[in-house]
Design an enzyme around this catalytic site. Sequence first.
Site, mmCIF file in Angstrom:
data_model
loop_
_atom_site.group_PDB
_atom_site.id
_atom_site.type_symbol
_atom_site.label_atom_id
_atom_site.label_comp_id
_atom_site.label_asym_id
_atom_site.label_seq_id
_atom_site.Cartn_x
_atom_site.Cartn_y
_atom_site.Cartn_z
ATOM 1 N N SER A 151 33.395 70.370 37.395
ATOM 2 C CA SER A 151 32.287 69.208 37.903
ATOM 3 C C SER A 151 32.608 68.228 38.091
ATOM 4 O O SER A 151 31.821 67.871 39.157
ATOM 5 C CB SER A 151 31.473 69.711 36.538
ATOM 6 O OG SER A 151 31.162 69.380 35.811
ATOM 7 N N ASP B 132 42.365 70.131 40.727
ATOM 8 C CA ASP B 132 41.001 69.391 41.060
ATOM 9 C C ASP B 132 40.388 69.050 42.127
ATOM 10 O O ASP B 132 39.093 70.515 43.118
ATOM 11 C CB ASP B 132 39.899 69.581 39.911
ATOM 12 C CG ASP B 132 40.661 69.974 38.945
ATOM 13 O OD1 ASP B 132 41.166 71.232 38.415
ATOM 14 O OD2 ASP B 132 39.993 69.255 37.400
ATOM 15 N N TYR C 129 43.523 66.034 26.058
ATOM 16 C CA TYR C 129 44.198 66.343 26.873
ATOM 17 C C TYR C 129 45.096 65.071 27.581
ATOM 18 O O TYR C 129 46.217 65.200 28.132
ATOM 19 C CB TYR C 129 42.957 66.052 28.257
ATOM 20 C CG TYR C 129 43.445 66.187 29.756
ATOM 21 C CD1 TYR C 129 43.650 68.050 30.335
ATOM 22 C CD2 TYR C 129 44.137 64.819 30.392
ATOM 23 C CE1 TYR C 129 44.200 67.707 32.017
ATOM 24 C CE2 TYR C 129 44.920 65.651 31.908
ATOM 25 C CZ TYR C 129 44.828 67.238 32.704
ATOM 26 O OH TYR C 129 45.277 67.025 33.511
HETATM 27 C C1 GLA Z 1 41.783 69.418 34.448
HETATM 28 C C2 GLA Z 1 42.677 68.285 35.319
HETATM 29 C C3 GLA Z 1 43.466 68.850 35.837
HETATM 30 C C4 GLA Z 1 44.240 70.471 35.519
HETATM 31 C C5 GLA Z 1 44.294 70.627 34.882
HETATM 32 C C6 GLA Z 1 45.115 71.910 33.402
HETATM 33 O O1 GLA Z 1 41.723 70.250 35.725
HETATM 34 O O2 GLA Z 1 41.509 67.609 35.575
HETATM 35 O O3 GLA Z 1 43.824 67.838 36.783
HETATM 36 O O4 GLA Z 1 45.289 69.236 34.356
HETATM 37 O O5 GLA Z 1 43.216 70.237 33.623
HETATM 38 O O6 GLA Z 1 45.809 72.877 35.196
#
Ligand code: GLA
Length: 384
Positions: A127, A172, A224
């Site tokens: 989003s 994304d 992350y």
């Molecule tokens: C999130 C990040 C992407 C990608 C995914 C995992 O969505 O924004 O860039 O790294 O995680 O695939």
Amino acid sequence: MTADRAALLDSFRRTFGRPAQLVAEAPGRVNLIGEHTDYNEGHVLPLAIDRTVAVAAARREGGVRACALDCGEEDAFPPDGVTPAPGGGWRNYVRGVAWALGEAGYRLRGLDLAFSGDVPAGAGLASSAALEVALAAAFAAVAELSLGRRELALLAQRAENGFVGVQCGIMDQLAAVFGQKGHALLIDCRSLEVEPLPLALERSRAAIVIVDSAVRRSLGDSAYNERRRECVEAAAALGVTAIRDVTTEALEARRADLPETLYRRARHVVTEEARVAAAVAALHHGDLDALGRLLYQSHESLRDDFEVSCPETDLLVELATGVDGVLGARLTGAGFGGCTVNLVREEALEAFQRQVVDAYRERTGLPARMHPVSAAGGLRVSGV
Ligand code: GLA
């Protein structure tokens, strides 16, 4: 558009006392396969979904005024020398995009903007990328900047990396810009080439279903960034620019030189790259059984090697394996909660609802929801 355009324009007029000039709308995405490969310069296979964020905007003299219609909050800031908003939240996406445009050397104009959307937030359906891409397009259109579509995606990513502080890859934003109805997008995250691949699911009487575990990433963003750091370390230890350049043989040959955690992170990326290639071949041959098996394998690798799953998404996948006509399932997006993506034969959709979604609700007490999705188009900007 999926968000209600008339309601958006009406709210804009009520908020700012004048009509909007344009609407920029961008979709969320679900990633079919290729997870945590984008920032390793590998391949991903997402599709834009029929849920969007729409930004209505009009030029004004002076600064930027922004209104998040879904929560009724407002913000105002000057277009030059943008600083982070105290308290963070959605305001930093708006400010971040203005900042990224400035950093790239563009001169912004003042504007009023209001936005609204139906991409669930924090669910792993991108989003924030949808919002940032729509904002970048709105800022650019109002200031009459001619920016290419790839550049818009990169600016949206820069806002996230440099201002919001999440070191996300480019999947994304590219999916939000280049989504195509009925197609998944094979993206090479090194060259940034995007190749639309027909899904033809109706012909195979199958559907892509998202299930929201209702677990929201809490430590997700810091975890992350940690995964991303681990991948950089693994690549350095392996003597390559990015893990994409490592073959299974090379990785196995160097196994003893790598700390176990870094080895497993790299193994996920290397095997996931191979699964994306196999998924493309499976789509090409219309072999949904093979595609489904790859989804299950991807989940195992994300769970065991990359360690971004959680008990709830594991449970959703486990329940899915017990339903006849479910071809594959895995967590989608960054992980640490969020959604699973499932490939389900149409005749199994009812059983899926009962045996996966309802069963999960009973076992966890969490309000899981199922959303069948179709592959939709990407960013659209239109005058009013
Ligand atoms: C999130 C990040 C992407 C990608 C995914 C995992 O969505 O924004 O860039 O790294 O995680 O695939």
